[in-house]
Design a protein around this motif. Sequence first.
Motif, mmCIF file in Angstrom:
data_model
loop_
_atom_site.group_PDB
_atom_site.id
_atom_site.type_symbol
_atom_site.label_atom_id
_atom_site.label_comp_id
_atom_site.label_asym_id
_atom_site.label_seq_id
_atom_site.Cartn_x
_atom_site.Cartn_y
_atom_site.Cartn_z
ATOM 1 N N ILE A 99 70.575 -11.104 3.097
ATOM 2 C CA ILE A 99 70.393 -10.410 4.378
ATOM 3 C C ILE A 99 69.931 -8.989 4.103
ATOM 4 O O ILE A 99 70.489 -8.296 3.256
ATOM 5 C CB ILE A 99 71.716 -10.393 5.183
ATOM 6 N N GLU A 100 68.888 -8.581 4.830
ATOM 7 C CA GLU A 100 68.374 -7.208 4.741
ATOM 8 C C GLU A 100 68.937 -6.411 5.907
ATOM 9 O O GLU A 100 68.790 -6.822 7.060
ATOM 10 C CB GLU A 100 66.857 -7.182 4.890
ATOM 11 N N ARG A 101 69.523 -5.258 5.602
ATOM 12 C CA ARG A 101 69.975 -4.376 6.682
ATOM 13 C C ARG A 101 69.606 -2.953 6.287
ATOM 14 O O ARG A 101 70.042 -2.466 5.236
ATOM 15 C CB ARG A 101 71.489 -4.524 6.863
ATOM 16 N N ILE B 10 55.600 -13.023 -3.257
ATOM 17 C CA ILE B 10 55.036 -12.259 -2.143
ATOM 18 C C ILE B 10 55.673 -12.727 -0.840
ATOM 19 O O ILE B 10 55.960 -13.907 -0.657
ATOM 20 C CB ILE B 10 53.498 -12.339 -2.060
ATOM 21 N N GLU B 11 55.893 -11.764 0.044
ATOM 22 C CA GLU B 11 56.661 -12.020 1.268
ATOM 23 C C GLU B 11 55.792 -11.921 2.516
ATOM 24 O O GLU B 11 54.962 -11.011 2.636
ATOM 25 C CB GLU B 11 57.808 -10.997 1.364
ATOM 26 N N ASN B 12 56.046 -12.819 3.458
ATOM 27 C CA ASN B 12 55.382 -12.766 4.774
ATOM 28 C C ASN B 12 55.944 -11.616 5.610
ATOM 29 O O ASN B 12 57.119 -11.288 5.526
ATOM 30 C CB ASN B 12 55.607 -14.082 5.519
ATOM 31 N N THR C 260 63.257 -4.551 12.977
ATOM 32 C CA THR C 260 63.921 -3.261 12.757
ATOM 33 C C THR C 260 65.024 -3.275 11.696
ATOM 34 O O THR C 260 65.436 -2.218 11.233
ATOM 35 C CB THR C 260 64.546 -2.776 14.074
ATOM 36 N N HIS C 261 65.534 -4.465 11.366
ATOM 37 C CA HIS C 261 66.635 -4.569 10.388
ATOM 38 C C HIS C 261 67.842 -3.711 10.791
ATOM 39 O O HIS C 261 68.512 -3.166 9.939
ATOM 40 C CB HIS C 261 66.175 -4.162 8.977
ATOM 41 N N ASP C 262 68.090 -3.601 12.090
ATOM 42 C CA ASP C 262 69.212 -2.775 12.539
ATOM 43 C C ASP C 262 70.221 -3.559 13.377
ATOM 44 O O ASP C 262 71.079 -2.980 14.029
ATOM 45 C CB ASP C 262 68.707 -1.552 13.323
ATOM 46 N N PHE D 166 64.763 -16.474 0.275
ATOM 47 C CA PHE D 166 64.720 -16.244 1.721
ATOM 48 C C PHE D 166 65.249 -14.857 2.039
ATOM 49 O O PHE D 166 66.225 -14.405 1.428
ATOM 50 C CB PHE D 166 65.623 -17.238 2.473
ATOM 51 N N HIS D 167 64.638 -14.213 3.014
ATOM 52 C CA HIS D 167 65.211 -13.026 3.653
ATOM 53 C C HIS D 167 65.709 -13.415 5.035
ATOM 54 O O HIS D 167 65.035 -14.173 5.744
ATOM 55 C CB HIS D 167 64.142 -11.941 3.854
ATOM 56 N N LEU D 168 66.853 -12.846 5.416
ATOM 57 C CA LEU D 168 67.334 -12.930 6.791
ATOM 58 C C LEU D 168 67.536 -11.511 7.275
ATOM 59 O O LEU D 168 67.867 -10.628 6.479
ATOM 60 C CB LEU D 168 68.664 -13.692 6.840
ATOM 61 N N LEU E 29 60.162 -16.072 1.480
ATOM 62 C CA LEU E 29 59.962 -16.383 2.890
ATOM 63 C C LEU E 29 60.990 -15.619 3.714
ATOM 64 O O LEU E 29 62.199 -15.815 3.543
ATOM 65 C CB LEU E 29 60.127 -17.896 3.080
ATOM 66 N N ASP E 30 60.503 -14.714 4.556
ATOM 67 C CA ASP E 30 61.408 -13.980 5.441
ATOM 68 C C ASP E 30 61.499 -14.745 6.753
ATOM 69 O O ASP E 30 60.540 -14.816 7.521
ATOM 70 C CB ASP E 30 60.882 -12.555 5.663
ATOM 71 N N ILE E 31 62.668 -15.341 6.974
ATOM 72 C CA ILE E 31 62.858 -16.230 8.122
ATOM 73 C C ILE E 31 62.780 -15.419 9.422
ATOM 74 O O ILE E 31 62.219 -15.863 10.424
ATOM 75 C CB ILE E 31 64.229 -16.953 8.024
ATOM 76 N N ASN E 32 63.350 -14.220 9.400
ATOM 77 C CA ASN E 32 63.288 -13.374 10.588
ATOM 78 C C ASN E 32 61.844 -12.961 10.890
ATOM 79 O O ASN E 32 61.428 -12.938 12.046
ATOM 80 C CB ASN E 32 64.161 -12.137 10.392
ATOM 81 N N ASN E 33 61.083 -12.647 9.856
ATOM 82 C CA ASN E 33 59.689 -12.266 10.084
ATOM 83 C C ASN E 33 58.892 -13.406 10.707
ATOM 84 O O ASN E 33 58.009 -13.181 11.540
ATOM 85 C CB ASN E 33 59.021 -11.819 8.778
ATOM 86 N N ILE E 34 59.191 -14.624 10.270
ATOM 87 C CA ILE E 34 58.516 -15.777 10.885
ATOM 88 C C ILE E 34 58.862 -15.841 12.370
ATOM 89 O O ILE E 34 57.998 -15.999 13.230
ATOM 90 C CB ILE E 34 58.924 -17.099 10.178
#
Lengths: 288, 264
Positions: free
Chosen positions: A245-247, A139-141, A218-220, A203-205, A172-177
């Motif tokens: 990395i999510e884009r 599960i992701e933050n 926004t992932h943009d 991890f997500h970035l 763990l989504d580092i950007n979301n944190i």
Amino acid sequence: MSRPFLGFGLGLRTDHYTYIEEHQPDIDWFEILSENYMVPGGKPLAHLDRIRADYPMVMHGVSLSIGSTDPLDLDYLARLKTLAERVEPHWVSDHLCWTRVDHTNSHDLLPLPYNEAAIAHIAERIRQVQDYLGRQILIENLSSYVTYHASEMPEWEFLDEIARRADCLILLDINNIYVSAHNHHFDPVDYLDGMSPERVMQFHLAGHAQAGVMIIDTHDHPVCDPVWDLYAHALQRFGAVSTMIERDDDIPDFPELRAELAIAERIAGKILPAPALQTSHTALRGIA
Amino acid sequence: MDGLRELQQAFLGHLLGEGSPIVGAIESTADASVAERLSIYATGYRLRLKEALETDYPRLHAYLGDALFDRLSDAYIDRYRSHGTSLRGYSRHMGELLGELSPFSTLPVLGEIERIERAFNHSFDAADRPPPNPGLLERIPPATWPDMRPTLHPSVTLLPLRYNSFAIWQALANETLPPEPTDAPATWLIWRRGLVSRYRALPAHEAEVLHAICDGEPFGALCEHLLEHFAAEAVPREAALLLQSWLTEQVVATLDWEATPPSC
Ligand SMILES: [Fe+2]
């Protein structure tokens, strides 16, 4: 704990199907958006099968609505399970959020109050999902923009406690944190230091956008420097964790995103000893 | 608002633009008010639904222009909630709205463009079927021909249109100036061969027989339809030619001479 380490991946996006199939770029793995492939047939599934033949994958969903007070959507779970049987992903993830109530879908990842009642409700539902799928889920933050009066603890305690009680894993989504820390005025390092390391599996970035005083997820955009710094801190605390990395918008050509992912590899190379960064995916690919 | 369920209902009510007690459940900070914070979600909600409509109807959007399409989308989002787990399918009431809402309802060509786009969207990710075996026709036992039933590929849509909507659609797809709407009755076939969506206008006899296949009629009955268009002695050859071309084009996916009647 010996946590599988897939290495460095990217989100699989339709814009890149052809490039990936023609060039078979050097990348450790892909994360797919599960809902994009919950279709009867045609191009999405054809590309999925082709690319899966060459790369390890994980599945990432947005519709589990684990925090909702509507009953679990059994039809969705059945389709998720069918897709997992097709993809044979290393793992399946979704978000610590709710997306619908009274059968109306917001198509957004909506935040929860961080309190005991929500913990008990969600941990039980995660257990049911894991029993049904026959596997642990991640599960992701979230990035969030509101805080409820009903919250009784910081977000990281909420996430950590749910994972412990549900016996699930954490993305763990580092950007979301970073985004939530900015929007809610906490120190993102406290978040990382407050998480128990053993359940963090991925991890997500990502990049974000400033909108007035708030930051929106926004992932943009490319990943920004403070998020890279936070990523470095996360590696120091958690060790080698599969990173991607999510884009989702303003998507650049594949090589440009691949180059951005190389930044993550360089940071990890400086912080972690080489043996820790041996990917287990060659071995895992043999199993899958 | 003590419980999680009440909180979620209030939050959703806010997204839907209803009066909602959610404001009282959220903390305000010196830099951002509750209203500002909530507006991120409410704006995002409408934006995502609008994007789904734009994704499904790019040609209708181009034909109407931004201002009218915005008006249509706003009316759609006000009227229809999303009940599915995915946005795929959210737009399925568009034809209904176009038929009821002025000024769109005064232009029936809009409804036809909507049906064309919906048929292409359906063809894109409808279920797969393996290409028919080239020797399939020879394998049918002669005595079973009259009861044999062809099944159409799941991606097939038969579209009887009254206007030149297809020419308008094509012009929009090519980003050229669309022709004025005129009467041009024809039935169009939209389907997917392999991974590529295809379309063509149907001669009257072919349209009639394909509709009959949709209704589950067996080969014997299909030949009777052809009797209205061809001399009796030419019918078996015409029927065989049609069947062969549909198998080659993958419009027909299977022929069943033992199974129960299919439907589509
Ligand atoms: Fe994420």
